[in-house]
Enzyme design. Structure first.
Site, PDB file in Angstrom:
ATOM      1  N   SER A   1       0.575  -1.201   0.199  1.00  0.00           N
ATOM      2  CA  SER A   1       0.232   0.004  -0.187  1.00  0.00           C
ATOM      3  C   SER A   1       0.094   1.681   0.103  1.00  0.00           C
ATOM      4  CB  SER A   1      -1.264  -0.304   0.957  1.00  0.00           C
ATOM      5  OG  SER A   1      -1.996   1.061   1.431  1.00  0.00           O
TER       6      SER A   1
ATOM      7  N   LEU B   1     -12.089   2.001   1.381  1.00  0.00           N
ATOM      8  CA  LEU B   1     -11.919   3.418   2.660  1.00  0.00           C
ATOM      9  C   LEU B   1     -12.410   1.911   3.909  1.00  0.00           C
ATOM     10  CD1 LEU B   1     -14.581   4.866   0.419  1.00  0.00           C
ATOM     11  CD2 LEU B   1     -12.834   5.634   0.772  1.00  0.00           C
TER      12      LEU B   1
ATOM     13  N   LYS C   1     -12.749   8.499  -8.520  1.00  0.00           N
ATOM     14  CA  LYS C   1     -12.579   9.460  -8.708  1.00  0.00           C
ATOM     15  C   LYS C   1     -11.075   8.515  -7.542  1.00  0.00           C
ATOM     16  CE  LYS C   1     -12.707  14.317  -6.727  1.00  0.00           C
ATOM     17  NZ  LYS C   1     -13.861  14.870  -6.269  1.00  0.00           N
TER      18      LYS C   1
END
Length: 443
Positions: free
Chosen positions: A99, A126, A140
């Site tokens: 990550s 999220l 996005k």
């Protein structure tokens, strides 16, 4: 013989500074755990140490599952503005650069990996749903991080296709796969092996102010940068399990304390644990975290003075104040502190002594002052309220009475006439005039 020895000694004294000055230095620092603002502070400290000592390179041994995006971007900026080559080394065996760790590696001047490590898996998420499934970020956000990773790969000349797959497909690579895909430059068993294999390589990213640099690790001295006391503290707190547990227990402590007023223990411990939990979530830097704890300590000290708890708030304030001071002034690594390392050794004692003195002051001094202010006045005219006196001159409604052997101008409260010799009680003091009423039952 004596002359020969003196000559040899003189020559050796001339040569020693020359040799030490020619010696090149490579610094090695460690970054482990979740990427937070504290990690960015630690990176800044490591880079500052390397720059101030004109190091040949800075090697960061990285082992992270990822972390905060804003902290990661700050680290990327620090690396790319460094005047010293920064080498990200995924180490030790079993370590990962996942990550946020992958973005940090891709921004570095050179990437190395130890055997049995991995790199990749950068898809932004999220969080997790109640059933354990991943909540994926909207397009996005995914598009932004894909472009960000692509720009890092293009600048360093690394494999753009693999870099995009890190984000879009959660691609993870072993050291051998990453080397074959031109994502990394070196596979090394340890730091000496890394220096040997990277010697003569050209940096993949321009070094600030120097352009592309050819690494020269011949005859170098390796110096380790140990994480600071502050970093060790916040790294423990930043563990997601630890910070979440502290936050939840802190909230429960506050709730239980409000439901059982008068005990003070639950809300005291709850406040401390809650603040530590919030600090552990990594939304503060060293300065902010230290100041929050120092302020919390002062609040406890003041609470002890206003609401004496037989030392409970004092102990809580002392712990918060000392811990905050150590984090505030003990940041950095490798000798880089808010103050110098030697000064910090003295300052550490000063912080503890100051905390103890403040605790004693608020425990005894301020508490005594507050109690004195709360005590009913024992001198002055207010003391006359409630006293019984005798009328010396008829009150009609104004006259003179005698109270405690003193003559006072007095006015009857209801405007009635009170004769000489009758007893009256003082109800109020207005300047030099007493407001009185007749004592019932007197003739």
């Amino acid at each position: 013989m004596k002359r020969a020895l003196l000559v040899m000694l003189f020559v050796s004294m001339l040569l020693v500074p020359f040799v030490s000055a020619d010696k090149k230095v490579v610094y090695v620092g460690k970054i482990e755990g979740t990427i937070t603002q504290y990690t960015a502070d630690q990176f800044a400290s490591y880079i500052k140490t390397a720059e101030e000592n004109n190091a040949e390179a800075l090697i960061i041994e990285l082992n992270t599952p990822g972390g905060q995006g804003d902290a990661m971007m700050r680290i990327v900026s620090l690396i790319q503005n460094s005047t010293v080559p920064v080498i990200i080394y995924v180490y030790p065996r079993g370590a990962i650069a996942a990550s946020a760790g992958t973005y940090i590696a891709m921004s570095s001047h050179l990437i190395a990996m130890a055997p049995a490590t991995s790199i990749g898996a950068c898809e932004p998420i999220l969080g997790y749903a109640s059933n354990g499934s991943i909540i994926r970020a909207p397009d996005k956000i995914r598009n932004f991080y894909t472009a960000y990773m692509r720009s890092l790969a293009e600048e360093s000349g690394r494999n753009v296709t693999a870099a995009e797959k890190f984000v879009l497909e959660d691609l993870s690579l072993t050291p051998e796969e990453a080397l074959e895909a031109h994502v990394i430059e070196v596979i090394a068993n340890d730091v000496p092996d890394l220096l040997r294999k990277a010697n003569g390589m050209r940096t993949k990213v321009p070094v600030a102010g120097k352009g592309y640099v050819t690494l020269n690790f011949t005859n170098v001295e390796v110096r380790e940068l140990n994480p600071s006391l502050s970093y060790r503290i916040v790294t423990f707190l930043a563990n997601p399990a630890v910070s979440y547990l502290l936050f939840v227990v802190g909230m429960l402590g506050l709730v239980f304390g409000f439901l059982t007023p008068g005990w003070h223990v639950p809300e005291t411990l709850g406040a401390i644990l809650l603040v530590l939990g919030v600090i552990g979530m990594g939304y503060f830097g060293y300065n902010e975290a230290g100041l929050v704890l120092v302020i919390l300590g002062m609040i406890f000290f003041i609470a002890e003075a206003l609401t004496p708890t037989f030392g409970l708030f004092t102990v809580a304030g002392l712990v918060s104040f000392v811990l905050g001071g150590l984090i505030l002034f003990g940041k950095g690594g490798g000798g880089v502190y808010l103050v110098s390392a030697s000064t910090f050794e003295t300052l550490r004692v000063a912080i503890i002594v100051t905390g103890v003195l403040l605790a004693l002051f608020f425990l005894f001094g301020m508490a005594a002052v507050v109690r004195a202010h709360r005590r009913k006045p024992e001198t002055g005219r207010e003391e006359l309220i409630g006293e019984v006196g005798k009328v010396i001159e008829d009150l009609n409604p104004e006259g003179v009475i005698k109270v405690r052997g003193e003559l006072w101008k007095a006015v009857s409260k209801d405007g009635s006439t009170i004769k000489v010799g009758e007893r009256v009680r003082v109800l109020e003091v207005r300047g030099l005039t007493l407001i009185v009423e007749k004592v019932r039952g007197d003739s």
